[in-house]
Design a protein around this motif. Structure first.
Motif, PDB file in Angstrom:
ATOM      1  N   ALA A 143      -2.944   0.416   5.938  1.00  0.00           N
ATOM      2  CA  ALA A 143      -3.173   1.615   5.129  1.00  0.00           C
ATOM      3  C   ALA A 143      -2.058   2.606   5.423  1.00  0.00           C
ATOM      4  CB  ALA A 143      -4.517   2.236   5.478  1.00  0.00           C
ATOM      5  N   SER A 144      -1.725   3.434   4.417  1.00  0.00           N
ATOM      6  CA  SER A 144      -0.765   4.496   4.701  1.00  0.00           C
ATOM      7  C   SER A 144      -1.157   5.780   3.997  1.00  0.00           C
ATOM      8  CB  SER A 144       0.661   4.086   4.315  1.00  0.00           C
ATOM      9  OG  SER A 144       0.843   4.182   2.924  1.00  0.00           O
ATOM     10  N   ALA A 145      -0.654   6.866   4.572  1.00  0.00           N
ATOM     11  CA  ALA A 145      -0.728   8.203   3.967  1.00  0.00           C
ATOM     12  C   ALA A 145       0.572   8.882   4.354  1.00  0.00           C
ATOM     13  CB  ALA A 145      -1.927   8.962   4.511  1.00  0.00           C
ATOM     14  N   ARG A 146       0.876   9.981   3.675  1.00  0.00           N
ATOM     15  CA  ARG A 146       2.107  10.674   4.064  1.00  0.00           C
ATOM     16  C   ARG A 146       1.968  11.260   5.461  1.00  0.00           C
ATOM     17  NH1 ARG A 146       2.545  13.962  -1.414  1.00  0.00           N
ATOM     18  NH2 ARG A 146       0.311  13.656  -1.168  1.00  0.00           N
ATOM     19  N   ARG A 147       0.798  11.848   5.706  1.00  0.00           N
ATOM     20  CA  ARG A 147       0.541  12.405   7.039  1.00  0.00           C
ATOM     21  C   ARG A 147      -0.824  11.936   7.503  1.00  0.00           C
ATOM     22  NH1 ARG A 147       3.499  15.831   4.285  1.00  0.00           N
ATOM     23  NH2 ARG A 147       1.745  16.624   3.102  1.00  0.00           N
ATOM     24  N   PRO A 148      -0.897  10.705   8.007  1.00  0.00           N
ATOM     25  CA  PRO A 148      -2.221  10.186   8.403  1.00  0.00           C
ATOM     26  C   PRO A 148      -2.784  10.987   9.570  1.00  0.00           C
ATOM     27  CG  PRO A 148      -0.452   8.634   8.974  1.00  0.00           C
ATOM     28  CD  PRO A 148       0.200   9.777   8.269  1.00  0.00           C
ATOM     29  N   ALA A 191       3.800   6.934   5.547  1.00  0.00           N
ATOM     30  CA  ALA A 191       4.787   6.463   4.567  1.00  0.00           C
ATOM     31  C   ALA A 191       4.752   7.360   3.345  1.00  0.00           C
ATOM     32  CB  ALA A 191       4.489   5.011   4.176  1.00  0.00           C
ATOM     33  N   ASP A 192       5.941   7.789   2.938  1.00  0.00           N
ATOM     34  CA  ASP A 192       6.069   8.679   1.779  1.00  0.00           C
ATOM     35  C   ASP A 192       6.952   7.967   0.753  1.00  0.00           C
ATOM     36  OD1 ASP A 192       6.842  10.659  -0.054  1.00  0.00           O
ATOM     37  OD2 ASP A 192       6.665  12.227   1.461  1.00  0.00           O
ATOM     38  N   LEU A 193       6.455   7.825  -0.475  1.00  0.00           N
ATOM     39  CA  LEU A 193       7.224   7.126  -1.508  1.00  0.00           C
ATOM     40  C   LEU A 193       8.607   7.735  -1.692  1.00  0.00           C
ATOM     41  CD1 LEU A 193       4.385   6.750  -4.178  1.00  0.00           C
ATOM     42  CD2 LEU A 193       5.566   4.846  -3.040  1.00  0.00           C
ATOM     43  N   THR A 194       8.724   9.036  -1.479  1.00  0.00           N
ATOM     44  CA  THR A 194      10.002   9.713  -1.725  1.00  0.00           C
ATOM     45  C   THR A 194      10.961   9.599  -0.538  1.00  0.00           C
ATOM     46  OG1 THR A 194       9.161  11.820  -0.891  1.00  0.00           O
ATOM     47  CG2 THR A 194       8.878  11.390  -3.251  1.00  0.00           C
ATOM     48  N   ASP A 195      10.552   8.908   0.509  1.00  0.00           N
ATOM     49  CA  ASP A 195      11.384   8.795   1.713  1.00  0.00           C
ATOM     50  C   ASP A 195      11.479   7.308   2.103  1.00  0.00           C
ATOM     51  OD1 ASP A 195      12.521   8.780   4.205  1.00  0.00           O
ATOM     52  OD2 ASP A 195      10.925   9.939   5.176  1.00  0.00           O
ATOM     53  N   GLU A 249      13.170   5.569   4.100  1.00  0.00           N
ATOM     54  CA  GLU A 249      13.157   5.224   5.545  1.00  0.00           C
ATOM     55  C   GLU A 249      11.730   5.102   6.064  1.00  0.00           C
ATOM     56  OE1 GLU A 249      15.245   4.256   7.944  1.00  0.00           O
ATOM     57  OE2 GLU A 249      16.572   4.020   6.229  1.00  0.00           O
ATOM     58  N   SER A 250      10.854   5.976   5.568  1.00  0.00           N
ATOM     59  CA  SER A 250       9.461   5.961   6.045  1.00  0.00           C
ATOM     60  C   SER A 250       8.719   4.721   5.529  1.00  0.00           C
ATOM     61  CB  SER A 250       8.718   7.228   5.609  1.00  0.00           C
ATOM     62  OG  SER A 250       8.363   7.155   4.231  1.00  0.00           O
ATOM     63  N   LEU A 251       9.226   4.121   4.433  1.00  0.00           N
ATOM     64  CA  LEU A 251       8.540   2.958   3.847  1.00  0.00           C
ATOM     65  C   LEU A 251       8.820   1.679   4.625  1.00  0.00           C
ATOM     66  CD1 LEU A 251       9.314   3.558   0.042  1.00  0.00           C
ATOM     67  CD2 LEU A 251       7.235   4.171   1.297  1.00  0.00           C
ATOM     68  N   ARG A 252      10.007   1.653   5.270  1.00  0.00           N
ATOM     69  CA  ARG A 252      10.474   0.404   5.871  1.00  0.00           C
ATOM     70  C   ARG A 252       9.443  -0.233   6.823  1.00  0.00           C
ATOM     71  NH1 ARG A 252      15.746  -0.375   4.950  1.00  0.00           N
ATOM     72  NH2 ARG A 252      16.181   1.837   4.968  1.00  0.00           N
ATOM     73  N   PRO A 253       8.959   0.504   7.829  1.00  0.00           N
ATOM     74  CA  PRO A 253       8.014  -0.134   8.764  1.00  0.00           C
ATOM     75  C   PRO A 253       6.710  -0.560   8.083  1.00  0.00           C
ATOM     76  CG  PRO A 253       8.684   2.064   9.552  1.00  0.00           C
ATOM     77  CD  PRO A 253       9.260   1.897   8.191  1.00  0.00           C
ATOM     78  N   ALA A 254       6.272   0.224   7.100  1.00  0.00           N
ATOM     79  CA  ALA A 254       5.007  -0.112   6.426  1.00  0.00           C
ATOM     80  C   ALA A 254       5.165  -1.348   5.544  1.00  0.00           C
ATOM     81  CB  ALA A 254       4.539   1.078   5.591  1.00  0.00           C
ATOM     82  N   PHE A 255       6.343  -1.490   4.902  1.00  0.00           N
ATOM     83  CA  PHE A 255       6.588  -2.618   3.990  1.00  0.00           C
ATOM     84  C   PHE A 255       6.925  -3.904   4.743  1.00  0.00           C
ATOM     85  CE2 PHE A 255       7.968  -0.487  -0.308  1.00  0.00           C
ATOM     86  CZ  PHE A 255       6.787   0.221  -0.317  1.00  0.00           C
ATOM     87  N   GLU A 256       7.573  -3.758   5.910  1.00  0.00           N
ATOM     88  CA  GLU A 256       8.061  -4.937   6.639  1.00  0.00           C
ATOM     89  C   GLU A 256       6.903  -5.885   6.943  1.00  0.00           C
ATOM     90  OE1 GLU A 256      10.993  -7.023   7.330  1.00  0.00           O
ATOM     91  OE2 GLU A 256      11.593  -4.907   7.136  1.00  0.00           O
ATOM     92  N   GLY A 257       6.963  -7.110   6.410  1.00  0.00           N
ATOM     93  CA  GLY A 257       5.924  -8.096   6.676  1.00  0.00           C
ATOM     94  C   GLY A 257       4.746  -8.029   5.720  1.00  0.00           C
ATOM     95  N   ALA A 258       4.699  -7.007   4.824  1.00  0.00           N
ATOM     96  CA  ALA A 258       3.608  -6.943   3.841  1.00  0.00           C
ATOM     97  C   ALA A 258       3.932  -7.863   2.659  1.00  0.00           C
ATOM     98  CB  ALA A 258       3.416  -5.513   3.349  1.00  0.00           C
ATOM     99  N   GLY A 259       2.904  -8.473   2.087  1.00  0.00           N
ATOM    100  CA  GLY A 259       3.124  -9.348   0.932  1.00  0.00           C
ATOM    101  C   GLY A 259       3.001  -8.600  -0.374  1.00  0.00           C
ATOM    102  N   GLN A 260       2.091  -7.607  -0.419  1.00  0.00           N
ATOM    103  CA  GLN A 260       1.863  -6.847  -1.636  1.00  0.00           C
ATOM    104  C   GLN A 260       1.467  -5.429  -1.273  1.00  0.00           C
ATOM    105  OE1 GLN A 260       0.537 -10.233  -1.627  1.00  0.00           O
ATOM    106  NE2 GLN A 260      -0.641  -9.484   0.134  1.00  0.00           N
TER     107      GLN A 260
END
Ligand SMILES: NC(=O)c1ccc[n+]([C@@H]2O[C@H](COP(=O)([O-])OP(=O)(O)OC[C@H]3O[C@@H](n4cnc5c(N)ncnc54)[C@H](OP(=O)(O)O)[C@@H]3O)[C@@H](O)[C@H]2O)c1
Length: 285
Positions: A35-40, A54-58, A60-71
């Motif tokens: 799960a993610s939020a901009r400021r969990p 994770a913030d869609l507009t940033d 760099e913040s997406l990288r760790p959340a996306f790494e290894g995710a399938g969808q």
């Protein structure tokens, strides 16, 4: 729900009205999730869920959340499409399930500024290529009625523009269920169909349904267009307020349809507004 023996699903906006039910359904199906939020904040997600900031507009913040995710389930945001797609491709994400809007495919909504903004986002994702993007397209969310709770508390009555406008509001749990079908199953054109509730209902009757669920009379006050524009402009830019009034004008002219997509995708009828009202009694007390 089909089992995922593969990579986890990331639910962005997992505290949102729709996002929280996407997360809940995946958890109920014993599927691997993040799960993610901009400021969990601590305590705002179910125990045991891996949480990311994770913030869609940033990107760099997406990288760790996306790494290894399938969808990934995500909300529409104008500015961020290129960074999201690039990061998703680099991380090996196979599918983005985008909460868009039914207005994008409903001919009667063409030209409305909110519709056109969301269409540009869908088009930008389609043009970015390289990762499969599946739009989910509710036409009218039942959660729009949550704004009535604030107005009722503030004024003791409900000021409404076009009280007899007919719409078929969809329960956020149905939107989430269709999004989960798109995240976990084979992608068919049906999952991106127009999503509505089972019946068209006037705003007046929706208020009455909430009143029955809560056990209280909710008096209406019909608003002129000018007064409604002023009211909506307190909560959103005036261009958006005008766009919302245009949606209501279209609905009053009979142009807000109902569709069978929920049944087609889920094999059961969509949840009705009476059940939505019962689910939200606490919001109106
Ligand atoms: N109202 C309607 O009738 C209607 C009809 C069709 C489509 N829609 C679409 O439905 C959506 C609203 O759904 P909802 O009720 O579930 O929304 P919501 O409860 O307001 O939640 C919005 C979520 O978006 C996330 N978010 C916002 N900006 C973000 C960013 N920059 N990066 C990452 N996450 C971000 C927020 O996450 P945080 O926790 O980080 O804040 C929040 O959880 C809108 O996109 C709207 O266009 C609405």
């Amino acid at each position: 729900m089909a089992s995922l023996d593969r990579k986890p699903t990331l639910v962005m906006g997992a505290r949102g009205n729709v996002g929280r039910f996407v997360l809940r359904r995946l958890l109920d199906g014993d599927l691997p999730v993040r799960a993610s939020a901009r400021r969990p904040e601590p305590g705002s997600f179910p125990d045991g869920v891996e949480v990311f900031a994770a913030d869609l507009t940033d990107p760099e913040s997406l990288r760790p959340a996306f790494e290894g995710a399938g969808q990934v389930f995500l909300y529409s945001d104008r500015e961020s499409v290129g960074g999201v797609v690039q990061t998703a491709c680099a991380a090996g994400v196979e599918r983005l399930v985008l909460l868009s809007s039914g207005s994008v495919i409903h001919p009667g909504s063409a030209g409305n500024p909110i519709t056109e903004r969301l269409r540009r986002i869908e088009d930008a994702y389609a043009a970015a290529g390289d990762v499969r993007v599946v739009p989910i397209r509710p036409l009218v969310l039942a959660t729009n009625a949550l704004s009535w709770a604030y107005l009722l508390r503030a004024t003791g009555s409900l000021p409404l523009y076009q009280p007899d406008a007919l719409t078929a509001p969809i329960h956020e749990q149905d939107v989430a269920a269709v999004a989960c079908a798109a995240l976990t199953g084979a992608v068919t054109p049906a999952v991106s169909g127009l999503l509505t509730g089972p019946d068209r209902m006037s705003q007046r009757d929706q208020v009455a349904a909430i009143g029955r669920a809560v056990g209280a009379h909710m008096p209406l006050k019909e608003l002129s267009r000018d007064a409604a524009l002023e009211q909506f402009s307190q909560f959103m830019p005036s261009e958006d307020a005008e766009a919302v009034l245009r949606f209501l004008d279209d609905a009053a002219a009979g142009n807000s349809p109902r569709a069978c997509t929920v049944r087609d995708v889920l094999g059961r009828p969509a949840i009705g507004f009476d059940r939505w009202a019962a689910d939200h009694v606490d919001d109106f007390r």
